[in-house]
Design a protein around this motif. Sequence first.
Motif, PDB file in Angstrom:
ATOM      1  N   GLU A 229      54.062   6.734 -28.223  1.00 38.82           N
ATOM      2  CA  GLU A 229      52.817   7.145 -27.512  1.00 38.82           C
ATOM      3  C   GLU A 229      51.341   7.721 -27.700  1.00 38.82           C
ATOM      4  O   GLU A 229      51.845   8.817 -28.586  1.00 38.82           O
ATOM      5  CB  GLU A 229      52.943   7.759 -26.258  1.00 38.82           C
ATOM      6  N   THR A 230      49.671   7.531 -27.252  1.00 40.55           N
ATOM      7  CA  THR A 230      49.240   8.326 -28.470  1.00 40.55           C
ATOM      8  C   THR A 230      48.371   8.940 -26.811  1.00 40.55           C
ATOM      9  O   THR A 230      47.916   8.473 -26.257  1.00 40.55           O
ATOM     10  CB  THR A 230      48.266   7.663 -29.009  1.00 40.55           C
ATOM     11  N   ILE A 231      48.047  10.656 -26.701  1.00 41.82           N
ATOM     12  CA  ILE A 231      47.158  10.823 -25.663  1.00 41.82           C
ATOM     13  C   ILE A 231      45.684  11.237 -26.019  1.00 41.82           C
ATOM     14  O   ILE A 231      45.939  11.988 -27.321  1.00 41.82           O
ATOM     15  CB  ILE A 231      48.028  11.772 -25.207  1.00 41.82           C
ATOM     16  N   ILE A 232      44.925  10.742 -25.883  1.00 41.89           N
ATOM     17  CA  ILE A 232      43.047  11.674 -26.103  1.00 41.89           C
ATOM     18  C   ILE A 232      43.116  12.028 -24.835  1.00 41.89           C
ATOM     19  O   ILE A 232      42.423  11.640 -23.497  1.00 41.89           O
ATOM     20  CB  ILE A 232      42.498   9.835 -25.915  1.00 41.89           C
ATOM     21  N   THR A 233      42.530  13.536 -25.199  1.00 44.52           N
ATOM     22  CA  THR A 233      41.809  14.561 -24.166  1.00 44.52           C
ATOM     23  C   THR A 233      40.625  14.415 -24.475  1.00 44.52           C
ATOM     24  O   THR A 233      39.748  13.719 -24.878  1.00 44.52           O
ATOM     25  CB  THR A 233      42.480  15.564 -24.656  1.00 44.52           C
TER      26      THR A 233
ATOM     27  N   THR B 127      49.954  12.354 -31.058  1.00 42.95           N
ATOM     28  CA  THR B 127      51.250  11.462 -31.019  1.00 42.95           C
ATOM     29  C   THR B 127      52.650  11.587 -31.211  1.00 42.95           C
ATOM     30  O   THR B 127      52.771  12.640 -32.001  1.00 42.95           O
ATOM     31  CB  THR B 127      50.367  10.139 -32.392  1.00 42.95           C
ATOM     32  N   GLY B 128      53.379  10.648 -30.439  1.00 45.00           N
ATOM     33  CA  GLY B 128      54.478  11.345 -30.920  1.00 45.00           C
ATOM     34  C   GLY B 128      55.605  10.906 -29.234  1.00 45.00           C
ATOM     35  O   GLY B 128      54.918  10.067 -29.175  1.00 45.00           O
TER      36      GLY B 128
ATOM     37  N   GLU C 287      42.803   9.183 -21.847  1.00 42.98           N
ATOM     38  CA  GLU C 287      43.368   7.608 -22.466  1.00 42.98           C
ATOM     39  C   GLU C 287      45.115   7.516 -22.846  1.00 42.98           C
ATOM     40  O   GLU C 287      45.467   8.923 -23.041  1.00 42.98           O
ATOM     41  CB  GLU C 287      43.000   7.460 -22.960  1.00 42.98           C
ATOM     42  N   ILE C 288      45.847   6.903 -22.724  1.00 45.47           N
ATOM     43  CA  ILE C 288      47.536   7.141 -22.940  1.00 45.47           C
ATOM     44  C   ILE C 288      47.626   5.708 -24.050  1.00 45.47           C
ATOM     45  O   ILE C 288      47.737   4.480 -22.928  1.00 45.47           O
ATOM     46  CB  ILE C 288      48.285   7.571 -22.493  1.00 45.47           C
TER      47      ILE C 288
END
Length: 284
Positions: free
Chosen positions: A25-29, A36-37, A115-116
């Motif tokens: 899973e990629t998290i954009i802040t 990523t993790g 976004e995820i």
Amino acid sequence: MRRIAAAAAVFVTVGSLVFASFGTETIITSGGSVLTGVIETGLPATVSVTSDTGDVFTVKRENMKHIRFGEQLEVTVETVDGNIIVGTLGGISDVFGLKTEGGDVQSISVDSIVEIRFEPPVAEAVEQPVVTSVGPAPSSVQGVVDVYEVRAGSFTLGIDSGLQLGYSVKNGFGTPRFTIGVNGILLGVVGRLYFTPSVERVERVAERFVSDGVADFETLLEETRAETTPFLVPYLQLGTDAFIIPHLGGGLLLQLGRLIYFDLGATIDTVGVPWLSVGLLIFF
């Protein structure tokens, strides 16, 4: 254009290919970080999305492809089977724990997430209930419009003779819509209304890309965003000088980067004193 609405949601049990564990899973802040993790805490296996019409959709985590966050947990969820759901996200914690490839767990506030993106793991066949909406599935064009209409708050800093500090609201494509702030030089209040592309124009551009054969939603969204994000943003300004003297004016924002704009504008107050706004504005 009509937003997502459905009469009800029903569960249909089918034999399908689903995943025994969660993938990458990629998290954009909001600060631009890309992490990523695997989200170990904060995001359960099942969440609820309540639409503007009051319908509640239950979405399983392994069926998610993207989540885009707006204000106050207003989200746009795209599922792997092509459904797009817009509403308020429920059933999550205020902080997510993301375990990285190195084994570290990072705590990320939900308020900072833009976004995820979900990547599937190795799959195995199991029996799994899936969510099916009663009525027609929302179109990809409508999904682009829904993303565009999302509103996000922004702290605004100006190295500018017209505005030094403010609060702005941006649309889902990142363009400011209005700003309320202060001008410390003139000791006044500044209110700006920015003229951004209409929803109808965004809809027409998205429909044209679909007609040209663009089928992937993420590609459609990015292509539409690129064509409809303006290089020049005109604005109307109302405010005060010396606390109580009204002024009126306008100007243009010239986009220099994702967050930075060059500001060029002018105002004149009711006693006839003009003022030039020149400088840089940063919309965080």
